[in-house]
Design a protein around this motif. Structure first.
Motif, mmCIF file in Angstrom:
data_model
loop_
_atom_site.group_PDB
_atom_site.id
_atom_site.type_symbol
_atom_site.label_atom_id
_atom_site.label_comp_id
_atom_site.label_asym_id
_atom_site.label_seq_id
_atom_site.Cartn_x
_atom_site.Cartn_y
_atom_site.Cartn_z
ATOM 1 N N GLN A 1 -2.197 6.029 -1.054
ATOM 2 C CA GLN A 1 -3.394 5.226 -0.784
ATOM 3 C C GLN A 1 -3.771 5.298 0.689
ATOM 4 O O GLN A 1 -4.948 5.416 1.035
ATOM 5 N N LEU A 2 -2.770 5.229 1.557
ATOM 6 C CA LEU A 2 -3.025 5.299 2.993
ATOM 7 C C LEU A 2 -3.634 6.647 3.365
ATOM 8 O O LEU A 2 -4.603 6.721 4.115
ATOM 9 N N GLY B 1 -5.350 8.602 1.419
ATOM 10 C CA GLY B 1 -6.708 8.623 0.880
ATOM 11 C C GLY B 1 -7.676 7.866 1.773
ATOM 12 O O GLY B 1 -8.798 8.312 2.027
ATOM 13 N N ASP B 2 -7.227 6.697 2.259
ATOM 14 C CA ASP B 2 -8.066 5.918 3.173
ATOM 15 C C ASP B 2 -8.369 6.715 4.434
ATOM 16 O O ASP B 2 -9.503 6.747 4.921
ATOM 17 N N ILE C 1 0.855 -1.186 0.000
ATOM 18 C CA ILE C 1 0.000 0.000 0.000
ATOM 19 C C ILE C 1 0.892 1.237 0.000
ATOM 20 O O ILE C 1 1.800 1.365 0.810
ATOM 21 N N SER C 2 0.633 2.156 -0.910
ATOM 22 C CA SER C 2 1.453 3.363 -0.998
ATOM 23 C C SER C 2 0.998 4.386 0.044
ATOM 24 O O SER C 2 -0.107 4.301 0.588
#
Length: 74
Positions: free
Chosen positions: A19-20, A22-23, A15-16
């Motif tokens: 992405q983290l 964004g989550d 997981i980039s």
């Protein structure tokens, strides 16, 4: 303990950061904290028993005023 992943499921290390982030941004509205009332100010006469080591007092005394360098670049 081993965690098993389904095929195609990303591993934590895959997981980039984007992405983290964004989550986290999508979850943030679920973590609304009600505003707390500010505590009333304490009278200086009620503050007692604070001991500051001499070295700390000298350090703080030798510091310039807060903020004189942070915005203006002094």
């Amino acid at each position: 303990m081993t965690k098993h992943f389904a095929p195609g499921e990303p591993r934590e290390s895959d997981i980039s950061l984007a992405q983290l982030r964004g989550d986290c941004a999508r979850m943030a509205p679920h973590w609304v904290v009600p505003a707390a009332d500010a505590p009333p100010p304490v009278s200086p006469s009620l503050i007692h028993g604070v001991v500051v080591p001499a070295a700390s007092a000298r350090l703080v005394d030798s510091m310039s005023e807060y903020g004189d360098w942070s915005v203006s670049g002094k």
